[in-house]
Scaffold this motif. Structure first.
Motif, mmCIF file in Angstrom:
data_model
loop_
_atom_site.group_PDB
_atom_site.id
_atom_site.type_symbol
_atom_site.label_atom_id
_atom_site.label_comp_id
_atom_site.label_asym_id
_atom_site.label_seq_id
_atom_site.Cartn_x
_atom_site.Cartn_y
_atom_site.Cartn_z
ATOM 1 N N ARG A 288 0.420 -0.930 -0.416
ATOM 2 C CA ARG A 288 0.090 0.495 -0.109
ATOM 3 C C ARG A 288 0.850 1.026 0.162
ATOM 4 N N TYR A 289 1.719 0.956 0.104
ATOM 5 C CA TYR A 289 3.073 2.665 0.567
ATOM 6 C C TYR A 289 3.952 2.908 -0.259
ATOM 7 N N VAL A 290 4.221 3.922 -0.998
ATOM 8 C CA VAL A 290 5.287 3.938 -1.363
ATOM 9 C C VAL A 290 6.424 4.619 -0.414
ATOM 10 N N MET A 291 7.707 3.761 -0.589
ATOM 11 C CA MET A 291 9.175 3.644 0.300
ATOM 12 C C MET A 291 10.166 4.673 -0.409
ATOM 13 N N ASP B 172 4.502 6.708 2.843
ATOM 14 C CA ASP B 172 3.037 7.064 3.000
ATOM 15 C C ASP B 172 1.634 5.770 1.851
ATOM 16 N N PRO B 173 0.517 6.611 2.400
ATOM 17 C CA PRO B 173 -0.645 4.967 1.164
ATOM 18 C C PRO B 173 -0.337 6.415 0.255
ATOM 19 N N SER C 253 4.833 9.241 -5.468
ATOM 20 C CA SER C 253 6.043 9.392 -5.726
ATOM 21 C C SER C 253 6.583 10.705 -4.540
ATOM 22 N N GLY C 254 7.543 10.147 -4.421
ATOM 23 C CA GLY C 254 7.763 11.665 -3.305
ATOM 24 C C GLY C 254 9.463 11.631 -2.999
ATOM 25 N N THR C 255 10.467 12.506 -3.503
ATOM 26 C CA THR C 255 11.274 13.330 -2.456
ATOM 27 C C THR C 255 11.569 13.981 -1.230
ATOM 28 N N GLY C 256 11.020 14.228 -1.568
ATOM 29 C CA GLY C 256 10.071 16.332 0.119
ATOM 30 C C GLY C 256 10.512 14.462 1.329
#
Length: 124
Positions: free
Chosen positions: A31-34, A99-100, A104-107
């Motif tokens: 469920r999560y982006v890691m 985060d579910p 995508s995330g770089t912050g």
């Protein structure tokens, strides 16, 4: 409540390799982006790598691209950071983040859940 526990840090010499693990419990990892972040003494926490829910999309900071590889095993509930050709400037506390909701995330603010961190020290 999802919980993240990092392991695998330690003291190594420049040029060595190390593999960090992040064990995720309390929910289904898929469920999560890691992401992996790191924080050196006196510096802000910085992005290292991120991986999509299925593991098919990855992104890296320029400083680690070509040396570090992020991967995940959703069945085992674990995310990895394979670090090769380590440099003294890689010395930091390394944090796993999840985060579910994001694509995508770089912050730092992109991630809701964090582990306690594991220390990596690279001697010259």
């Amino acid at each position: 409540q999802v919980q993240l526990v990092e392991s695998g840090g330690g003291l190594v010499q420049a040029g060595d390799s190390l593999r960090l693990s992040c064990a995720v419990s309390g929910d289904t990892l898929s469920r999560y982006v890691m992401g992996w972040f790191r924080q050196a003494p006196g510096k802000e926490r910085e992005f290292v790598a991120t991986i999509s829910r299925g593991g098919d999309i990855t992104e890296y900071a320029d400083s680690v691209s070509g040396r570090f590889t992020i991967s995940r095993d959703n069945a085992k509930g674990t995310v990895y950071l394979h670090m090769n050709s380590l440099k003294p400037e890689d010395t930091a506390v390394y944090y796993c983040a999840a985060d579910p909701t994001i694509y995508s995330g770089t912050g730092y603010a992109d991630y809701h859940y964090w582990g306690q961190g594991t220390q990596v020290t690279v001697s010259s």
